[in-house]
Design an enzyme around this catalytic site. Structure first.
Site, PDB file in Angstrom:
ATOM      1  N   HIS A   1      51.291  60.458  15.554  1.00 25.29           N
ATOM      2  CA  HIS A   1      50.525  60.784  14.348  1.00 25.29           C
ATOM      3  C   HIS A   1      51.446  60.833  13.130  1.00 25.29           C
ATOM      4  O   HIS A   1      51.048  60.465  12.024  1.00 25.29           O
ATOM      5  CB  HIS A   1      49.819  62.127  14.523  1.00 25.29           C
ATOM      6  CG  HIS A   1      48.678  62.088  15.489  1.00 25.29           C
ATOM      7  ND1 HIS A   1      47.664  61.150  15.407  1.00 25.29           N
ATOM      8  CD2 HIS A   1      48.378  62.859  16.556  1.00 25.29           C
ATOM      9  CE1 HIS A   1      46.796  61.360  16.381  1.00 25.29           C
ATOM     10  NE2 HIS A   1      47.208  62.380  17.089  1.00 25.29           N
TER      11      HIS A   1
ATOM     12  N   GLU B   1      37.430  41.094  22.800  1.00 29.05           N
ATOM     13  CA  GLU B   1      38.651  41.869  23.049  1.00 29.05           C
ATOM     14  C   GLU B   1      38.936  42.035  24.538  1.00 29.05           C
ATOM     15  O   GLU B   1      39.818  42.795  24.919  1.00 29.05           O
ATOM     16  CB  GLU B   1      38.557  43.237  22.371  1.00 29.05           C
ATOM     17  CG  GLU B   1      37.295  44.004  22.691  1.00 29.05           C
ATOM     18  CD  GLU B   1      37.097  45.223  21.805  1.00 29.05           C
ATOM     19  OE1 GLU B   1      38.086  45.823  21.353  1.00 29.05           O
ATOM     20  OE2 GLU B   1      35.922  45.583  21.567  1.00 29.05           O
TER      21      GLU B   1
ATOM     22  N   ASN C   1      44.343  43.530  19.616  1.00 23.54           N
ATOM     23  CA  ASN C   1      45.077  44.634  20.251  1.00 23.54           C
ATOM     24  C   ASN C   1      44.646  44.817  21.701  1.00 23.54           C
ATOM     25  O   ASN C   1      45.472  44.806  22.629  1.00 23.54           O
ATOM     26  CB  ASN C   1      44.847  45.940  19.483  1.00 23.54           C
ATOM     27  CG  ASN C   1      45.333  45.862  18.051  1.00 23.54           C
ATOM     28  OD1 ASN C   1      45.952  44.893  17.647  1.00 23.54           O
ATOM     29  ND2 ASN C   1      45.029  46.871  17.277  1.00 23.54           N
ATOM     30  N   ASP C   2      43.338  45.005  21.907  1.00 24.55           N
ATOM     31  CA  ASP C   2      42.857  45.184  23.277  1.00 24.55           C
ATOM     32  C   ASP C   2      42.923  43.884  24.072  1.00 24.55           C
ATOM     33  O   ASP C   2      43.183  43.906  25.280  1.00 24.55           O
ATOM     34  CB  ASP C   2      41.427  45.721  23.271  1.00 24.55           C
ATOM     35  CG  ASP C   2      41.387  47.250  23.230  1.00 24.55           C
ATOM     36  OD1 ASP C   2      42.341  47.875  23.711  1.00 24.55           O
ATOM     37  OD2 ASP C   2      40.406  47.808  22.714  1.00 24.55           O
TER      38      ASP C   2
ATOM     39  N   ARG D   1      31.543  48.058  13.084  1.00 21.77           N
ATOM     40  CA  ARG D   1      31.593  48.107  14.548  1.00 21.77           C
ATOM     41  C   ARG D   1      30.799  49.308  15.038  1.00 21.77           C
ATOM     42  O   ARG D   1      30.989  50.423  14.548  1.00 21.77           O
ATOM     43  CB  ARG D   1      33.038  48.214  15.022  1.00 21.77           C
ATOM     44  CG  ARG D   1      33.197  48.266  16.537  1.00 21.77           C
ATOM     45  CD  ARG D   1      34.661  48.304  16.934  1.00 21.77           C
ATOM     46  NE  ARG D   1      35.300  49.563  16.596  1.00 21.77           N
ATOM     47  CZ  ARG D   1      36.612  49.796  16.723  1.00 21.77           C
ATOM     48  NH1 ARG D   1      37.409  48.838  17.164  1.00 21.77           N
ATOM     49  NH2 ARG D   1      37.128  50.963  16.391  1.00 21.77           N
TER      50      ARG D   1
ATOM     51  N   ARG E   1      35.368  51.074  11.276  1.00 21.53           N
ATOM     52  CA  ARG E   1      35.320  51.825  12.534  1.00 21.53           C
ATOM     53  C   ARG E   1      34.370  53.013  12.374  1.00 21.53           C
ATOM     54  O   ARG E   1      34.725  54.021  11.781  1.00 21.53           O
ATOM     55  CB  ARG E   1      36.719  52.297  12.916  1.00 21.53           C
ATOM     56  CG  ARG E   1      37.751  51.180  13.012  1.00 21.53           C
ATOM     57  CD  ARG E   1      39.134  51.752  13.306  1.00 21.53           C
ATOM     58  NE  ARG E   1      40.160  50.733  13.401  1.00 21.53           N
ATOM     59  CZ  ARG E   1      40.925  50.351  12.369  1.00 21.53           C
ATOM     60  NH1 ARG E   1      40.766  50.920  11.178  1.00 21.53           N
ATOM     61  NH2 ARG E   1      41.852  49.423  12.530  1.00 21.53           N
TER      62      ARG E   1
ATOM     63  N   ARG F   1      49.054  49.237  25.508  1.00 21.57           N
ATOM     64  CA  ARG F   1      49.703  48.988  24.223  1.00 21.57           C
ATOM     65  C   ARG F   1      50.321  50.237  23.617  1.00 21.57           C
ATOM     66  O   ARG F   1      51.051  50.142  22.628  1.00 21.57           O
ATOM     67  CB  ARG F   1      48.709  48.354  23.241  1.00 21.57           C
ATOM     68  CG  ARG F   1      47.461  49.140  22.942  1.00 21.57           C
ATOM     69  CD  ARG F   1      46.472  48.278  22.170  1.00 21.57           C
ATOM     70  NE  ARG F   1      45.157  48.871  22.014  1.00 21.57           N
ATOM     71  CZ  ARG F   1      44.735  49.462  20.897  1.00 21.57           C
ATOM     72  NH1 ARG F   1      45.536  49.529  19.868  1.00 21.57           N
ATOM     73  NH2 ARG F   1      43.521  49.956  20.827  1.00 21.57           N
TER      74      ARG F   1
ATOM     75  N   CYS G   1      40.535  40.644  13.905  1.00 17.99           N
ATOM     76  CA  CYS G   1      40.641  41.933  13.224  1.00 17.99           C
ATOM     77  C   CYS G   1      41.699  42.840  13.838  1.00 17.99           C
ATOM     78  O   CYS G   1      41.796  44.013  13.475  1.00 17.99           O
ATOM     79  CB  CYS G   1      39.291  42.654  13.205  1.00 17.99           C
ATOM     80  SG  CYS G   1      38.663  43.094  14.841  1.00 17.99           S
TER      81      CYS G   1
END
Length: 543
Positions: free
Chosen positions: A188, A430, A453-454, A331, A295, A464, A501
């Protein structure tokens, strides 16, 4: 000269004096107590003050970095309300007659070790969070002042690690950057630093001591290198590199408002990814042509119960209106995996990334799904909204989603509620299954958005967020690129547009390859829009 090598968090170059980060000493030593209930009350009072502080930090983060990044402070509040955490501390006070400071510290260490021992990298990173919230409670119990952040003025901070709350309180107008011996690019703290634009290098594995306090230091966020007490040659080279970076930023302003088009006339749309309406100013400031990934799960993460239809409608409407007719791809709910919400009451899973998440939750809880779809359809009357379903693996899933959507449309028609009847409906590609089946899936939707990413994670079978596997992880793996190319080709054969994306969309070393594949849209983090446009405009695909 001391040279440290770590992992870059933000690609800036900064030069200035080094200042060691000092936290006030907190005593958690065991001492005898006479009244256990009075000690429990001390703990509870300190815990409540800590929660109020976290609420203030949440509001500050909301203003500075937006809802998605501010959510960490809501998570910290929930951790302080966790029954297991509270019971452990109170149990040690009552059963062992421990003072509150010692009980909090012992519980913090036990919980942190539990998180560290987990296989999942995301859960391992939560060890730092439990230590952070516990230190906040201990600070209240000891009654001492917190860290004086005002004394860090035009310096590069050196620390073992920085907690998210500490990073947020850094004055970005005064802090030149920071370097830590521990930490991770997925923490974070790193995410906040990127959002705040603080030059930083983490995980150098080299603790720094008072002998370097005040020395000149250089952070090269482009290479993840830190130079302490640099020689004249290094200093001059880095000053020149810093000037080059400043020139590069000035050049980026020249492409503001320009077409995202190669020298030979090949156009591509450059959109932005955002986590909530609070990020809209960044989208507009960075001249994005639309939003390629909104998101929507922030609405669920920030609530203590399921968000209502009207709550969702207002958020989507606000975004659509702010974009002034530009496309906003939203999404649908993607809770699960690394985004857990207590009130969903999802079962504990050994591998949540491959479990009950995203569209699987929506299809097994259709009323929840309908509420979101109603809000999305209603908001589509106020701008150009497109809906995107995540984590699709089959044609049947898409047909189920479309059937539920058709039912919601029929309800709104019967109620006389306006919506965009031509609203585009797409899916995220994905999973390898979706990429391989993209020829059939393309017949069912208006567009594909490749979540790289996925897609990379599932194709390579590498988490990841698992940094220990970095040596095996290859985002440019031929298998991933072949799946992307196959998806683009199949989408175009069916006459639909295809975008990317995920993080690969911002990888400038792949921009030319993606354009040659025929990718129609690239959606990236707002600060990366102009660098990507500059790259596109530098290309000539005839060569």
């Amino acid at each position: 000269m001391l040279t440290l090598k770590g992992k870059s968090v933000f690609p800036g170059i900064t030069i200035g004096p080094l200042a060691l980060f000092h936290r006030n000493t907190i005593s958690t030593a065991q001492r005898p107590i006479q009244d256990a209930e009075a000690e429990v009350a001390r703990f509870q009072d300190a815990r409540k003050v800590a929660i109020e502080q976290l609420k203030d930090l949440y509001e500050k983060a909301l203003e500075k970095v937006g809802e998605e990044q501010a959510a960490v402070f809501e998570v910290h509040q929930m951790m302080l309300d966790d029954d297991d955490y509270i019971d452990s501390i109170e149990g040690q006070i009552r059963d062992e007659m421990l003072n509150a400071e010692a009980a909090v510290d012992r519980t913090a260490q036990q919980f942190a070790e539990m998180f560290r021992s987990m296989d999942d990298a995301y859960m391992q990173a939560r060890a730092a969070d439990v230590l952070d919230i516990s230190r906040r409670v201990e600070q209240q119990l000891c009654g001492g002042p917190g860290v004086d952040f005002s004394k860090y003025d035009h310096v590069i901070i050196a620390a073992d690690d920085l907690a998210p709350s500490e990073t947020l309180q850094l004055d970005t107008d005064k802090i030149l950057g920071f370097v830590t011996s521990a930490g991770s690019t997925n923490s974070h703290t790193a995410i906040l630093a990127r959002t705040l634009g603080i030059a930083a290098v983490v995980s150098t594995d080299t603790p720094l001591h008072t002998d370097v306090d005040g020395m000149m230091a250089i952070i090269d966020g482009l290479t993840g290198t830190v130079y302490i007490n640099p020689d004249e040659e290094t200093l001059q080279a880095m000053e020149a590199k810093q000037r080059e970076e400043a020139d590069r930023k000035r050049r980026l302003e020249e492409v503001r408002g320009a077409a995202s088009e190669t020298k030979d006339g090949r156009s591509v749309k450059i959109f932005a990814n955002i986590g909530n309406p609070g990020n809209i100013p960044q989208v507009l400031d960075n001249d994005a042509e639309g939003i390629g990934l909104f998101r929507s799960e922030f609405l669920y993460l920030e609530n203590s119960d399921y968000p209502t239809e009207d709550q969702q409608f207002e958020a989507y409407k606000k975004t659509a209106e702010a974009l002034g007719g530009k496309t906003v791809v939203i999404r649908t709910l993607d809770i699960g995996a690394d985004k857990q919400v207590d009130y969903f009451q999802l079962d504990k899973e050994e591998n949540p990334a491959m479990g009950m998440r995203a569209i699987r939750i929506c299809l097994t809880r259709p009323e929840l799904f309908k509420t979101q779809l109603r809000a999305l359809l209603r908001a589509s009357a106020f701008g150009k909204i497109a809906i995107m379903f995540p984590m699709i693996i089959s044609v049947d899933e898409v047909k189920q989603c479309k059937a539920i959507l058709a039912g919601v449309r029929a309800e709104l028609d019967a109620e006389g509620v306006a919506y965009d009847k031509d609203m585009e409906v797409g899916i995220m590609v994905e999973t390898p299954a979706a990429a391989i089946m993209s020829d059939e899936l393309a017949k069912e939707v208006d567009f594909f958005s490749i979540g790289s990413n996925d897609l990379t994670q599932y194709t390579l079978a590498i988490d990841r967020q698992q940094t220990k596997l970095d040596a095996f992880f290859d985002a440019h793996h031929p298998a991933v690129l072949r799946l992307i190319q196959q998806t683009v080709e199949n989408g175009h054969k069916a006459g639909i547009w295809v975008g990317i994306c995920g993080e690969l969309g911002a990888d400038l070393t792949l921009t030319e390859a993606f354009l040659r594949m025929g990718v129609d849209e690239l959606s990236v983090s707002p600060p990366l829009v102009l660098p990507l446009r500059e790259k596109v405009r530098s290309l000539d695909l005839r060569k």
